[in-house]
Design a protein around this motif. Structure first.
Motif, mmCIF file in Angstrom:
data_model
loop_
_atom_site.group_PDB
_atom_site.id
_atom_site.type_symbol
_atom_site.label_atom_id
_atom_site.label_comp_id
_atom_site.label_asym_id
_atom_site.label_seq_id
_atom_site.Cartn_x
_atom_site.Cartn_y
_atom_site.Cartn_z
ATOM 1 N N ILE A 147 -21.215 -69.069 8.217
ATOM 2 C CA ILE A 147 -21.561 -70.208 9.063
ATOM 3 C C ILE A 147 -20.324 -71.085 9.187
ATOM 4 C CG2 ILE A 147 -22.985 -72.258 9.277
ATOM 5 C CD1 ILE A 147 -25.127 -70.765 7.672
ATOM 6 N N GLU A 148 -19.946 -71.343 10.430
ATOM 7 C CA GLU A 148 -18.765 -72.160 10.661
ATOM 8 C C GLU A 148 -19.150 -73.637 10.667
ATOM 9 O OE1 GLU A 148 -15.804 -70.994 13.391
ATOM 10 O OE2 GLU A 148 -16.598 -68.962 13.546
ATOM 11 N N THR A 149 -18.255 -74.459 10.155
ATOM 12 C CA THR A 149 -18.455 -75.897 10.150
ATOM 13 C C THR A 149 -18.384 -76.410 11.583
ATOM 14 O OG1 THR A 149 -17.380 -76.023 8.002
ATOM 15 C CG2 THR A 149 -17.572 -78.078 9.245
ATOM 16 N N PRO A 150 -19.354 -77.215 11.984
ATOM 17 C CA PRO A 150 -19.317 -77.735 13.353
ATOM 18 C C PRO A 150 -18.056 -78.575 13.606
ATOM 19 C CG PRO A 150 -21.422 -78.221 12.323
ATOM 20 C CD PRO A 150 -20.527 -77.684 11.259
ATOM 21 N N ILE A 151 -17.567 -78.484 14.805
ATOM 22 C CA ILE A 151 -16.458 -79.314 15.261
ATOM 23 C C ILE A 151 -17.098 -80.488 15.988
ATOM 24 C CG2 ILE A 151 -14.476 -79.410 16.821
ATOM 25 C CD1 ILE A 151 -14.458 -76.249 16.484
ATOM 26 N N ILE A 152 -16.738 -81.692 15.625
ATOM 27 C CA ILE A 152 -17.304 -82.878 16.260
ATOM 28 C C ILE A 152 -16.304 -83.424 17.271
ATOM 29 C CG2 ILE A 152 -18.248 -85.198 15.901
ATOM 30 C CD1 ILE A 152 -19.878 -82.966 14.533
ATOM 31 N N GLU A 153 -16.758 -83.579 18.507
ATOM 32 C CA GLU A 153 -15.947 -84.220 19.539
ATOM 33 C C GLU A 153 -16.672 -85.490 19.963
ATOM 34 O OE1 GLU A 153 -12.959 -83.379 20.323
ATOM 35 O OE2 GLU A 153 -12.762 -81.218 20.603
ATOM 36 N N ARG A 154 -15.925 -86.567 20.036
ATOM 37 C CA ARG A 154 -16.479 -87.860 20.433
ATOM 38 C C ARG A 154 -16.277 -88.006 21.943
ATOM 39 N NH1 ARG A 154 -17.090 -91.773 16.380
ATOM 40 N NH2 ARG A 154 -16.311 -93.333 17.831
ATOM 41 N N ILE A 155 -17.404 -88.023 22.659
ATOM 42 C CA ILE A 155 -17.400 -88.005 24.118
ATOM 43 C C ILE A 155 -18.064 -89.277 24.643
ATOM 44 C CG2 ILE A 155 -18.191 -86.711 26.162
ATOM 45 C CD1 ILE A 155 -16.158 -85.196 24.328
ATOM 46 N N ASP A 156 -17.525 -89.788 25.733
ATOM 47 C CA ASP A 156 -18.072 -90.987 26.378
ATOM 48 C C ASP A 156 -19.543 -90.748 26.720
ATOM 49 O OD1 ASP A 156 -18.845 -92.875 28.477
ATOM 50 O OD2 ASP A 156 -16.707 -93.380 28.570
ATOM 51 N N ALA A 157 -20.402 -91.681 26.331
ATOM 52 C CA ALA A 157 -21.843 -91.551 26.558
ATOM 53 C C ALA A 157 -22.184 -91.452 28.046
ATOM 54 C CB ALA A 157 -22.568 -92.736 25.936
#
Length: 102
Positions: free
Chosen positions: A2-12
């Motif tokens: 299981i790969e660790t999720p990559i978090i991207e911060r995106i404009d709402a």
């Protein structure tokens, strides 16, 4: 594994576009795989360039970085590196998670 999720911060403000964005991105990976199978480095470079612009434009830095690497590999006609980057893009899309920012 299981790969660790990559978090991207995106404009709402982009939240309503995300379903279509991801559907299109997955189709692009299939087009990349088809270009690889045909040895079409011109198409592969164009697809990498598009992924780079789309990724950076929407705030998906990881996608932008991979698109840049794919474009470079395709322009160099480096088949092995192109395969690596296409599979890296597929893994990225499978693991990325969006955190919306206001």
């Amino acid at each position: 594994m299981i790969e660790t999720p990559i978090i991207e911060r995106i404009d709402a403000d982009l939240e309503e576009l995300m379903e279509r964005f991801f559907a299109g991105s997955h189709r692009e990976v299939e087009a990349m795989r088809a270009a690889l199978a045909e040895g079409d480095f011109t198409a592969l470079a164009r697809l990498g360039h598009t992924a780079k612009g789309t990724g950076y434009g929407y705030g998906f830095r990881g996608m932008g970085h991979i698109g840049l690497a794919l474009e470079s590999a395709a322009l160099a006609k480096d088949h092995a590196e192109s395969i690596s980057q296409v599979e890296r893009m597929a893994r990225y899309l499978a693991t990325v998670r969006v955190e919306y920012i206001r």
